[in-house]
Design a protein around this motif. Sequence first.
Motif, short mmCIF file in Angstrom:
data_model
loop_
_atom_site.label_atom_id
_atom_site.label_comp_id
_atom_site.label_asym_id
_atom_site.label_seq_id
_atom_site.Cartn_x
_atom_site.Cartn_y
_atom_site.Cartn_z
N UNK A 56 21.76 -9.48 7.30
CA UNK A 56 20.83 -10.08 6.36
C UNK A 56 20.26 -11.45 7.55
N UNK A 57 18.98 -11.14 7.85
CA UNK A 57 18.48 -11.83 8.92
C UNK A 57 17.04 -12.06 8.60
N UNK A 58 16.69 -13.28 8.15
CA UNK A 58 15.23 -13.35 7.66
C UNK A 58 14.34 -13.32 8.69
N UNK A 59 13.25 -12.59 8.52
CA UNK A 59 12.84 -11.69 7.38
C UNK A 59 12.72 -10.34 7.58
N UNK A 60 12.95 -9.83 8.85
CA UNK A 60 12.93 -8.48 9.22
C UNK A 60 14.14 -7.97 8.75
N UNK A 61 15.33 -8.82 8.65
CA UNK A 61 16.50 -8.17 8.25
C UNK A 61 17.29 -7.18 9.30
N UNK A 62 17.27 -7.68 10.57
CA UNK A 62 17.85 -7.03 11.57
C UNK A 62 19.43 -7.28 11.55
N UNK A 63 20.32 -7.00 12.46
CA UNK A 63 21.73 -7.36 12.28
C UNK A 63 21.67 -8.76 13.44
N UNK A 64 22.52 -9.57 13.01
CA UNK A 64 22.83 -10.65 13.86
C UNK A 64 24.52 -10.87 13.97
#
Length: 555
Positions: A442-450
């Motif tokens: 859940x990584x705003x806004x593209x929602x990659x992994x962090x």
Amino acid sequence: MDRAERRTHTGADRRRLVRVARGHEDGDLLIRGAQVVQPATREIYAADVLIADGRVAALGSGFRAAQVIEAQGAFLAPGFIDGHVHIESSLLTPAGFARATLPRGTTGVVAEPHEVVNVLGVAGLEWMLRAGASSGQRVWASAPSCVPASTFELGGARVGAAEVAGMLRVPGVLGLAEMMNYPGVLGGDAEVWDVLEAGQRSGLRLDGHAPCVTGRDLMAYAAAGLHSDHEATTPEEARERLRAGLWLMVREGSAARNLDALLPVLRERPRRAMLVSDDVSVDELLELGHLDRLLRTCVAGGLHPSDAVALVTCNPAEYWGLHDCGLVAPGYHADLVLLRDLSGFEVLETLVGGAPAVAGESTPALGGGGVDLGAGWASADFTVPDAWPVIEVRGDQITTGVGAPGSGDARLVVADRFGRGQWATCWTSGSGLRGGTLGISVLHDAHHAAFLGGTDDDIRAAGRALEALGGGVVLVEGGEVRAALPLPFAGLMTDAPPELAAARLGEVTAAARALGCTLPYPVTTVSFLGLTVIPALKLTPGGLLDVTAWRLLPD
């Protein structure tokens, strides 16, 4: 109420309301002995409230109805409306969000579903409205305007002006969602303006988003046709927005807390203002509440209870064109909340359409949106370029500071989760995390992994765990998953009961705190460290972005 529902409300329905109001026919429900909160006139007065066909028929005395609720002097207010919320940020589906917030008096929300739309495209908005329709809560939506949020990020989908125009015609969509690419607005970016003009042609609201924008730039942003902003953090910024004709959305979420700072402006009784949560996590919803919590803060801070209630009822309803929501008045939807008092705002009963509120038990299926970090993840290198500055993380804001190179204490890795095999690494400070790895999809806004903190091995292990879960939140230490919350709906949401979701999220938070993390809501805070339209530094799979200068930094 959406446009389709308006079309189906025939004259026959209204004729029965007239008969009931005149006493020619009994109503369906009578709330007797209430103290009615009337924010439109800043009054609180004793009245019985008569309901028929899901709407208020009349206020007064001497009515008859098939059922009676004895209010016994409790306060009856319009149901609360959150005028700007990303349901996905709660980590819950709409049904789960309703289960968490209906008991707190929230009867309606205007969802900004750009999280799921960034992952799945227009299908994400359509799913949000379907899921909202079965949630037990009124769920409207705004059409995401920035997918991706800027040219510096790309998630699972790209939505252009033609798709936006189509979304604006979907029943239940009330306007254009927050125009986050304010540099594109001010700089005349053709694609951004195509989207703006699609919104203008719709005749609906155009939601704004202008962090740190002031002076002539703010005037220019308002002149572009935007109607609101929820990014004010100081009284001066709030007053400037009101003077520019923008509606003031006062945000109080899990990662950005602006209400205390803006209370002086609200005490001045600006009519064109509302309270919104924007992004609020499931654990905070259950622990502290939703809009009821913000009302407690407002009244404790000196607002008249009717003025406070207006901020979550008639004001957002007026802004969004919900002309039969937001008041306890004849002809309005009987979306009501019975309160023990107007200081603690303890909810005794929530009604939606004149019936006790009941959250939905099921959520429509949603395919796609898992985690694929690419074939190179097993041997990925997470070295940070020596010259890069440090992201200074703030636990109560989604803006970040800029630290000198070498001053960081925890690495941040952002990795494309849509199979393109790209990632970048920088240093951060301010989280306190001393070991292990917090991994999120859940990584705003593209929602990659962090991934925050940890050795290379722990970062890789956290990535593999997210891939196996199909998305979620994990805490890895020594190569082992210590705590996890799966998010199988687009890698963003769970349909687990809110209490179970909060418990699992709490386990992740507790594990992070055991490793030194001092952030109040670490998952929510970390989830904003990739948002390219919020200053000052943000990390993308393509590198570290200086938002103020609007450029990726060289390696």
